[in-house]
Design a protein around this motif. Structure first.
Motif, PDB file in Angstrom:
ATOM      1  N   HIS A   1      -8.367   1.067  14.248  1.00  0.00           N
ATOM      2  CA  HIS A   1      -8.692  -0.333  14.667  1.00  0.00           C
ATOM      3  C   HIS A   1     -10.222  -0.589  14.522  1.00  0.00           C
ATOM      4  N   GLY A   2     -10.497  -1.825  13.935  1.00  0.00           N
ATOM      5  CA  GLY A   2     -11.733  -2.134  13.946  1.00  0.00           C
ATOM      6  C   GLY A   2     -12.562  -2.240  12.526  1.00  0.00           C
ATOM      7  N   PHE A   3     -13.967  -2.683  12.677  1.00  0.00           N
ATOM      8  CA  PHE A   3     -14.577  -2.831  11.254  1.00  0.00           C
ATOM      9  C   PHE A   3     -15.111  -1.368  11.078  1.00  0.00           C
ATOM     10  N   VAL A   4     -14.794  -0.792   9.801  1.00  0.00           N
ATOM     11  CA  VAL A   4     -15.477   0.569   9.606  1.00  0.00           C
ATOM     12  C   VAL A   4     -16.126   0.580   8.272  1.00  0.00           C
ATOM     13  N   ASP A   5     -17.423   1.476   8.599  1.00  0.00           N
ATOM     14  CA  ASP A   5     -18.342   1.501   7.211  1.00  0.00           C
ATOM     15  C   ASP A   5     -17.665   3.101   6.575  1.00  0.00           C
ATOM     16  N   PRO A   6     -16.698   2.961   5.894  1.00  0.00           N
ATOM     17  CA  PRO A   6     -16.181   4.189   5.041  1.00  0.00           C
ATOM     18  C   PRO A   6     -17.079   5.144   4.628  1.00  0.00           C
ATOM     19  N   LYS A   7     -18.284   4.924   4.173  1.00  0.00           N
ATOM     20  CA  LYS A   7     -19.242   5.647   3.676  1.00  0.00           C
ATOM     21  C   LYS A   7     -19.895   6.488   4.506  1.00  0.00           C
ATOM     22  N   ALA A   8     -20.373   5.791   5.713  1.00  0.00           N
ATOM     23  CA  ALA A   8     -21.123   6.504   6.729  1.00  0.00           C
ATOM     24  C   ALA A   8     -19.999   7.146   7.940  1.00  0.00           C
ATOM     25  N   GLY A   9     -18.825   6.592   7.396  1.00  0.00           N
ATOM     26  CA  GLY A   9     -17.838   7.352   8.546  1.00  0.00           C
ATOM     27  C   GLY A   9     -18.025   6.829   9.952  1.00  0.00           C
ATOM     28  N   SER A  10     -18.295   5.541  10.082  1.00  0.00           N
ATOM     29  CA  SER A  10     -18.759   4.853  11.700  1.00  0.00           C
ATOM     30  C   SER A  10     -18.245   3.874  11.831  1.00  0.00           C
TER      31      SER A  10
ATOM     32  N   GLY B   1      -4.034  -7.221  11.429  1.00  0.00           N
ATOM     33  CA  GLY B   1      -5.059  -6.242  10.586  1.00  0.00           C
ATOM     34  C   GLY B   1      -4.443  -6.686   9.077  1.00  0.00           C
ATOM     35  N   GLY B   2      -5.350  -6.430   8.071  1.00  0.00           N
ATOM     36  CA  GLY B   2      -5.092  -6.656   6.617  1.00  0.00           C
ATOM     37  C   GLY B   2      -5.634  -5.504   5.903  1.00  0.00           C
ATOM     38  N   GLY B   3      -4.822  -5.187   4.790  1.00  0.00           N
ATOM     39  CA  GLY B   3      -5.236  -4.349   3.792  1.00  0.00           C
ATOM     40  C   GLY B   3      -5.048  -4.903   2.415  1.00  0.00           C
ATOM     41  N   ILE B   4      -5.863  -4.757   1.546  1.00  0.00           N
ATOM     42  CA  ILE B   4      -5.690  -5.102   0.315  1.00  0.00           C
ATOM     43  C   ILE B   4      -5.918  -3.929  -0.813  1.00  0.00           C
ATOM     44  N   ILE B   5      -4.893  -4.013  -1.613  1.00  0.00           N
ATOM     45  CA  ILE B   5      -4.909  -3.052  -2.897  1.00  0.00           C
ATOM     46  C   ILE B   5      -4.942  -3.889  -4.148  1.00  0.00           C
ATOM     47  N   TRP B   6      -6.070  -3.817  -5.000  1.00  0.00           N
ATOM     48  CA  TRP B   6      -6.591  -4.365  -5.940  1.00  0.00           C
ATOM     49  C   TRP B   6      -6.671  -3.488  -7.244  1.00  0.00           C
ATOM     50  N   ASP B   7      -5.568  -3.681  -8.219  1.00  0.00           N
ATOM     51  CA  ASP B   7      -5.864  -2.880  -9.333  1.00  0.00           C
ATOM     52  C   ASP B   7      -5.665  -1.599  -8.902  1.00  0.00           C
ATOM     53  N   GLY B   8      -4.719  -1.159  -7.895  1.00  0.00           N
ATOM     54  CA  GLY B   8      -4.383  -0.026  -7.520  1.00  0.00           C
ATOM     55  C   GLY B   8      -5.513   0.687  -6.501  1.00  0.00           C
ATOM     56  N   LYS B   9      -6.635  -0.062  -6.301  1.00  0.00           N
ATOM     57  CA  LYS B   9      -7.633   0.649  -5.415  1.00  0.00           C
ATOM     58  C   LYS B   9      -7.720  -0.078  -4.136  1.00  0.00           C
ATOM     59  N   LEU B  10      -8.212   0.362  -3.163  1.00  0.00           N
ATOM     60  CA  LEU B  10      -8.247  -0.003  -1.739  1.00  0.00           C
ATOM     61  C   LEU B  10      -9.362  -1.143  -1.663  1.00  0.00           C
ATOM     62  N   LEU B  11      -9.382  -2.292  -1.405  1.00  0.00           N
ATOM     63  CA  LEU B  11     -10.883  -3.105  -1.392  1.00  0.00           C
ATOM     64  C   LEU B  11     -11.188  -2.549   0.220  1.00  0.00           C
ATOM     65  N   SER B  12     -12.301  -2.049   0.355  1.00  0.00           N
ATOM     66  CA  SER B  12     -12.618  -1.716   1.500  1.00  0.00           C
ATOM     67  C   SER B  12     -14.366  -1.750   1.678  1.00  0.00           C
ATOM     68  N   GLY B  13     -14.568  -1.570   3.178  1.00  0.00           N
ATOM     69  CA  GLY B  13     -16.143  -1.490   3.205  1.00  0.00           C
ATOM     70  C   GLY B  13     -16.641  -2.816   3.628  1.00  0.00           C
ATOM     71  N   GLY B  14     -17.341  -3.398   2.521  1.00  0.00           N
ATOM     72  CA  GLY B  14     -18.052  -4.867   2.706  1.00  0.00           C
ATOM     73  C   GLY B  14     -19.525  -4.384   3.376  1.00  0.00           C
ATOM     74  N   THR B  15     -20.536  -5.447   3.310  1.00  0.00           N
ATOM     75  CA  THR B  15     -21.750  -5.473   3.621  1.00  0.00           C
ATOM     76  C   THR B  15     -22.048  -4.933   5.179  1.00  0.00           C
TER      77      THR B  15
END
Length: 290
Positions: A63-72, A135-149
């Protein structure tokens, strides 16, 4: 054999499982969520890993806002106190000696449904999870829309549904999460003076006018919310998961009738195939292709 561990962290429980490349759950464990969360999580994962030492990597859905690159964890709110700002990837990699990836739990659920579940083979899918939160998750052209600023991409529960409405855990007023989630239903039931759980509410609505009115308000809000998502994404399918979806047989017909009046175009709406397994399976998918 490329088996991995998928971990799904929720407000009340943590589920972890050994998952193979076909999405099969080979072993699993469920424990109560305890705080402070990170040291407890590490102990649980290390113990599970000792029992299943051949796994190659670990995926974490939370749960929560995640920075997937940093893993935090960028922000987690009151549901997981003290979780905001926590580094997960780096210390867990050190503790386990395995690669670790971290992602939002609803994004994980979307991954699972697109890869193995109700939306298998579709390129553009929106998955919403009606649980403690929305919660929400978006798959766009087969890839996960993730992260964000700010780690907040696809935080669909924080689209404002009612300007100046009920206060959300994020601090703003009127977020969709406050109207279409398990917690929202509990609040609405209490405000209506009823003494039932959300699943009992849907059953009671068959005979009780007050309960019927609450279900009508819930399905109308959900329909308007889904129509807004369609206006943005024009997806192939919308999937509804999370705990509230388990009682969908009692309200899906009413939702579809309301959707018919507000959608821009026809939209298949399906209930998540994996229900409560989706977060764990999706967490595993973060690392299965490594």
């Amino acid at each position: 054999m490329n088996n991995v561990i998928g971990v799904d962290i929720g407000g009340t429980k943590i589920r972890m499982g050994v998952i193979d490349a076909e999405g099969r759950i080979l072993a699993e464990r469920q424990v109560k969520t305890e705080f402070p969360l990170y040291p407890y999580l590490e102990r649980q994962v290390v113990q599970f890993l000792e029992e299943h030492p051949t796994v190659s990597a670990i995926g974490i859905g939370t749960h929560g806002f995640v920075d997937p690159k940093a893993g935090s964890i960028v922000f987690a709110g009151d549901m997981l106190p003290g979780w905001t700002g926590t580094e997960v990837k780096s210390p867990l990699e050190k503790a386990t000696g395995r690669p670790v990836e971290v992602e939002n739990d609803a994004n994980c659920a979307a991954l699972a449904e697109a890869k193995f579940g109700a939306a298998r083979g579709l390129g553009r899918v929106v998955c919403i999870t009606l649980g403690t939160g929305l919660g929400g998750g978006i798959i766009w052209d087969g890839k996960l829309l993730s992260g964000g600023t700010h780690g907040g991409a696809a935080e669909l529960g924080h689209m404002i549904l009612y300007p100046n409405g009920a206060r959300c855990a994020c601090g703003r007023l009127g977020c969709a999460e406050q109207y279409v989630s398990g917690t929202a239903l509990v609040r609405r039931i209490k405000e209506a003076g009823l003494s039932v759980t959300p699943p009992e509410l849907f059953e009671l609505a068959k005979t009780d006018g007050k309960a019927q009115k609450l279900v009508a308000e819930f399905t109308e809000d959900l329909a308007i919310y889904i129509s807004s998502l369609q206006a943005i994404f024009d997806m192939d399918m919308l999937i509804i998961g999370g705990g509230v979806s388990e009682s969908a047989s009692a309200w899906i017909d009413e939702l579809n009738s309301r959707l018919a009046t507000v959608l821009l175009n026809p939209l298949p709406v399906e209930i998540a195939r994996f229900e409560n397994d989706a977060g764990m399976l999706g967490a595993a998918l973060l690392v299965l292709d490594r």
